[in-house]
Write a protein that holds these residues in place. Structure first.
Motif, PDB file in Angstrom:
ATOM      1  N   THR A 385      -1.217  41.326 -26.169  1.00 44.58           N
ATOM      2  CA  THR A 385      -2.064  40.927 -27.283  1.00 44.58           C
ATOM      3  C   THR A 385      -1.342  39.867 -28.099  1.00 44.58           C
ATOM      4  O   THR A 385      -0.264  39.380 -27.715  1.00 44.58           O
ATOM      5  CB  THR A 385      -2.439  42.147 -28.153  1.00 44.58           C
ATOM      6  OG1 THR A 385      -3.421  41.757 -29.116  1.00 44.58           O
ATOM      7  CG2 THR A 385      -1.227  42.713 -28.878  1.00 44.58           C
ATOM      8  N   ILE A 386      -1.911  39.503 -29.219  1.00 50.72           N
ATOM      9  CA  ILE A 386      -1.353  38.438 -30.053  1.00 50.72           C
ATOM     10  C   ILE A 386      -0.735  39.072 -31.296  1.00 50.72           C
ATOM     11  O   ILE A 386      -1.377  39.858 -31.991  1.00 50.72           O
ATOM     12  CB  ILE A 386      -2.433  37.421 -30.446  1.00 50.72           C
ATOM     13  CG1 ILE A 386      -2.993  36.751 -29.184  1.00 50.72           C
ATOM     14  CG2 ILE A 386      -1.871  36.371 -31.392  1.00 50.72           C
ATOM     15  CD1 ILE A 386      -4.186  35.851 -29.449  1.00 50.72           C
ATOM     16  N   HIS A 427       1.049  33.306 -33.846  1.00 51.04           N
ATOM     17  CA  HIS A 427       0.148  33.660 -32.749  1.00 51.04           C
ATOM     18  C   HIS A 427       0.968  33.806 -31.464  1.00 51.04           C
ATOM     19  O   HIS A 427       0.814  33.026 -30.511  1.00 51.04           O
ATOM     20  CB  HIS A 427      -0.941  32.588 -32.581  1.00 51.04           C
ATOM     21  CG  HIS A 427      -1.818  32.428 -33.764  1.00 51.04           C
ATOM     22  ND1 HIS A 427      -1.532  31.572 -34.806  1.00 51.04           N
ATOM     23  CD2 HIS A 427      -2.989  33.038 -34.092  1.00 51.04           C
ATOM     24  CE1 HIS A 427      -2.480  31.654 -35.723  1.00 51.04           C
ATOM     25  NE2 HIS A 427      -3.366  32.529 -35.326  1.00 51.04           N
ATOM     26  N   TYR A 428       1.810  34.804 -31.460  1.00 48.48           N
ATOM     27  CA  TYR A 428       2.689  35.004 -30.308  1.00 48.48           C
ATOM     28  C   TYR A 428       2.102  36.058 -29.389  1.00 48.48           C
ATOM     29  O   TYR A 428       1.800  37.181 -29.812  1.00 48.48           O
ATOM     30  CB  TYR A 428       4.085  35.424 -30.767  1.00 48.48           C
ATOM     31  CG  TYR A 428       5.019  35.729 -29.600  1.00 48.48           C
ATOM     32  CD1 TYR A 428       5.486  34.703 -28.792  1.00 48.48           C
ATOM     33  CD2 TYR A 428       5.399  37.043 -29.315  1.00 48.48           C
ATOM     34  CE1 TYR A 428       6.322  34.970 -27.714  1.00 48.48           C
ATOM     35  CE2 TYR A 428       6.239  37.318 -28.245  1.00 48.48           C
ATOM     36  CZ  TYR A 428       6.697  36.279 -27.450  1.00 48.48           C
ATOM     37  OH  TYR A 428       7.521  36.541 -26.388  1.00 48.48           O
ATOM     38  N   THR A 429       1.962  35.714 -28.122  1.00 42.84           N
ATOM     39  CA  THR A 429       1.478  36.656 -27.113  1.00 42.84           C
ATOM     40  C   THR A 429       2.679  37.270 -26.396  1.00 42.84           C
ATOM     41  O   THR A 429       3.483  36.546 -25.800  1.00 42.84           O
ATOM     42  CB  THR A 429       0.568  35.948 -26.102  1.00 42.84           C
ATOM     43  OG1 THR A 429      -0.542  35.351 -26.796  1.00 42.84           O
ATOM     44  CG2 THR A 429       0.035  36.943 -25.078  1.00 42.84           C
ATOM     45  N   GLN A 514      -5.922  38.378 -34.269  1.00 43.09           N
ATOM     46  CA  GLN A 514      -5.042  37.312 -34.750  1.00 43.09           C
ATOM     47  C   GLN A 514      -4.981  37.240 -36.273  1.00 43.09           C
ATOM     48  O   GLN A 514      -4.197  36.471 -36.823  1.00 43.09           O
ATOM     49  CB  GLN A 514      -5.512  35.957 -34.209  1.00 43.09           C
ATOM     50  CG  GLN A 514      -5.516  35.868 -32.696  1.00 43.09           C
ATOM     51  CD  GLN A 514      -6.002  34.509 -32.215  1.00 43.09           C
ATOM     52  OE1 GLN A 514      -5.336  33.499 -32.422  1.00 43.09           O
ATOM     53  NE2 GLN A 514      -7.165  34.491 -31.578  1.00 43.09           N
TER      54      GLN A 514
END
Length: 783
Positions: A385-386, A427-429, A514
């Motif tokens: 996920t983000i 916004h790191y996945t 997000q």
């Protein structure tokens, strides 16, 4: 005592007092170059000097290098060496502006090395003191003051004598290094590089431009007739210093020279005994210098001296500010691990030379960091996920505002080397479930610490939610209406959940993950009738769960619910009603049926509710009305085309009026009324009937008559006047003679007077009613 002896004593005392008041430096030009270097400038067993030479004024007017002493004056140096561009005795104060133009000696040459050092080709009248020395430590320094008579008028904007302290390894062909420069720069000290703002001046009729200040903080000020030296201005005390290699021989050349004008001489004063070679550990490592050490850091103090020929003692200041020897510390270096002021004494074997080095070291406090776990919601249950990593910032740095976050990293090595930070931490996945990333935090001097952030997927579940319905209460029933999300939705979601959760709302599940485009609390749907939004439950910085919410907007627009006017005649009653079949009714008078009976005027309303519990209100304006009662009339007659009737009436209604019971008008005022008999009536527009009939007479007199016996217009008379109160009409000729008098019994005037026809012409009349009303006019008799 004789008078002459008294006068002599007084003169002596005055002279003595004056000398005390105006003490100046004393210059001694008799010292040899060796004495100047070894006894005045250095005077230390720790510096080996050799090959001392000096050159200067080639004439017999006085040596240009010398020793000086302050002689109790205010000059900053107690003693030292002075190098000048004129005979050295000229340096003694006070400042004399009248002679400040200086001494020109054409045979006195400049210096090639100085020219190269200060980038000129035209130095003149150079004075040089130079020698070789062997460095016993890793640094040297000495103090000096530059003074010049060029600190006058506009001269510092254009002219300056030059000087330099030139050093290089003895016997080498390397370039000289100039030590007489401004701190932390390579700019040579001179009158053009150190001065206050210079204003423009007029010289011999032409303007000489001034210039802005240059390094003014190093300018000590202009001198006066009470100054201890004979120069117009001077710098502050400056320091020349450089690093050297212990045991290596260096050549030092101290040189000053005039510019090509050979005017306005200058001098450099070097403080006696200030030429020292110390162990240099660099600047203090302190918070004030923005160079304190990081917590836990080892800092090596290295003398760089050969332990085979030196012995060492290391000291640290105690709480009483006294140096205490550090037990066991006898090497050429010492590793510092704690805040303090440290000193080393390095004794050259078999000599009395002891070299000293000192430094103050401060340590920053340990940076407090916290590892943390970051819970995020997953919109498709794949464990990926983000994450908005920045939400962990205050956690990892324990909310300390002085600590700054310096990026998030996927590996500890990157965090420690401060390389390859995560480009978009908002916004790191994550790459794998339960991945660990690293935050680097720093204090004000870039000391750092790292913290771990474990990225986990929340396993909490919020039950599916029932739709949230509201009614479209706008005039336009388009299925769009606003929701108070905190009031209408949040309580339903929070039912059965742990307290302390915060609910946020988003248009899409992706936005909710997000945390972008957060919806306002007062939200108006943009998809008519039915729209799904997403609620995100947050626990601190962690996501608890995301659940969809259906927002339903019910419309209710029954027919015939426009506002309505109803007229109620006096004594009657009216029924107000709306359609049957709704869930409930509530009238403004409390009735709950679909109709009510009203007998009085006023505002009434009914609110109906349908099966969706939406409501609609219809308003009735009941207007009371009744027939009018005509009470009189204001008649304006005898006015020709301006005759008028204003009907007077009473009554509560909306009326129209007629004088013939046929033609009606809205106004009670009738204009341009022809003479005659009228019956005025008023009619209620709302159907409540006619008023009483009111008889009205409008009179007027004929403007001419033709009494010629043709039975047409043979009499002059006022029509219908016999219906009016008693009256008297008097007719006069143009001379005012009474010709005829008539009353209600008279048929009219036939144009005769005393049995004879009167001539054609204009005649005048007066009409006087018994009630006092009167009128007058004139008419024509035509034959």
């Amino acid at each position: 005592m004789s008078c002459f002896r008294v006068l002599g004593l007084i003169f002596t005392l005055c002279f003595f007092c004056n000398k005390i008041k105006a003490q100046n430096i004393v210059v001694d030009p008799t010292k040899t170059p060796v004495e100047l270097v070894k006894n005045v400038l250095i005077n230390s067993s720790c510096i080996d000097t050799e090959t001392v030479n000096a050159t200067g004024n080639p004439t017999a007017t006085g040596q240009s290098y010398a020793a000086f002493s302050s002689a109790g004056s205010t000059f900053p140096f107690a003693n030292g060496v002075v190098l000048t561009t004129s005979p050295s005795k000229n340096a003694e104060g006070p400042f004399n502006q009248a002679t400040s133009v200086g001494v020109k000696i054409e045979s006195w040459a400049g210096d090639v090395d100085l020219n190269k050092a200060i980038n000129t080709t035209s130095s003149t009248q150079a004075t040089v003191l130079e020698f070789d020395f062997t460095a016993l430590t890793n640094s040297l320094s000495f103090n000096y003051i530059f003074a010049s008579n060029e600190y006058q008028s506009y001269y510092p904007c254009l002219y300056s004598d030059g000087f330099a302290f030139l050093i290089k390894e003895s016997g080498s062909t390397e370039e000289y290094k100039n030590l007489a420069v401004l701190p932390n720069s390579t700019t040579a000290v001179s009158a053009t590089t150190v001065h206050p703002k210079i204003e423009s001046v007029i010289v011999s009729g032409s303007v000489k431009d001034g210039c802005d200040a240059s390094n003014e903080n190093y300018f000590n000020g202009y001198n006066t007739a009470t100054s201890p030296i004979n120069y117009a201005g001077q710098t502050v005390v400056m320091n020349a210093h450089t690093a050297v290699v212990p045991g290596k021989k260096y050549h030092l050349k101290l040189v000053i020279a005039d510019d090509d004008t050979r005017k306005y001489n200058s001098a450099v004063f070097i403080e006696g005994g200030s030429f020292v070679t110390n162990i240099n550990f660099g600047e203090n490592k302190t918070v004030a210098n923005n160079s304190a050490l990081c917590f836990g850091e080892n800092y090596l103090l290295d003398t760089k001296l050969d332990p085979a020929i030196y012995t060492f003692k290391w000291f640290k200041k105690d709480s009483s500010n006294n140096y205490v020897q550090i037990a066991g510390a006898t090497g050429s270096s010492y590793s510092v691990t704690a805040t303090g002021t440290y000193k080393v004494e390095a004794n050259l074997s078999s000599t009395t030379c002891i070299n000293i080095g000192e430094i103050t070291i401060e340590y920053m406090p340990e940076i407090a960091s916290s590892d943390t776990t970051f819970l995020q919601c997953d919109d498709n249950s794949d464990g990926i996920t983000i994450f908005d990593l920045t939400k962990a910032t205050n956690i990892v740095k324990n909310n300390v505002s002085q600590i700054s976050l310096q990026g998030f990293y996927e590996s500890l090595a990157n965090a420690q080397s401060k390389t390859n930070p995560i480009a978009n931490p908002q916004h790191y996945t994550n790459k794998t479930p339960n991945q660990i990333v690293f935050a680097r935090i720093e204090n004000s001097i870039n000391c750092y610490k790292t913290a771990q952030i474990t990225l986990q997927i929340s396993n909490h579940v919020i039950p599916n939610q029932a739709p949230i319905a509201t009614c479209d209460e706008d005039v336009l029933q388009d299925g769009l209406y606003q929701f108070d999300l905190n009031l209408q939705v949040t309580p339903q979601i929070m039912s059965g959940l742990p307290s302390g959760l915060v609910i946020e709302y988003y248009l899409t599940a992706s936005d909710a993950v997000q945390t972008v485009n957060k919806l306002p609390n007062i939200f108006k749907n943009n998809i008519p009738y039915l729209q799904t939004i997403y609620a995100r439950a947050v626990n601190g910085s962690d996501c608890y769960d995301i659940v969809p919410i259906e927002l339903v907007v019910n419309t209710f627009d029954p027919a015939n619910f426009e506002d309505e006017k109803v007229f109620l005649c006096k004594g009657d009653q009216e029924t107000l009603e709306v359609a049957s079949g709704f869930k409930s009714y509530l009238w403004s008078n409390g009735s709950t049926s679909n109709s009510i009976l009203v007998t009085a005027g006023g505002d009434y309303s009914v609110t109906v509710t349908n099966g969706d519990d939406c409501q609609k209100t219809k308003k009735f304006n009941v207007i009371s009305s009744e027939p009018a009662v005509i009470t009189g009339a204001q008649v304006k007659d005898f006015s020709g085309i301006d005759n008028s009737i204003l009907v007077e009436y009473t009554g509560n209604g909306d009326y129209e009026f007629s004088l013939n019971n046929s033609d009606f008008q809205n106004s009670a005022l009738f204009s341009s009324v022809v003479p005659g008999v009228y019956r005025a009536v008023a009619r209620d527009k709302n159907g409540c009937g006619l008023s009483n009939s009111f008889l009205i007479y409008v009179l007027d007199y004929p403007r001419f008559f033709t009494p010629n016996g043709d039975n047409y217009n043979d009499l002059w008379a006022i029509k219908n006047i016999d219906q009016m109160p008693d009256y008297t009409i008097s007719i006069f000729d143009r001379y005012g003679k009474l010709i005829k008098q008539m009353n209600q019994n008279s048929a009219g005037w036939n144009g005769f007077f005393n049995g004879q026809q009167v001539p054609a012409g204009d005649y005048w009349f007066t009409l006087l009613f018994i009630d006092g009303k009167s009128t007058r006019g004139h008419f024509s008799l035509k034959r």
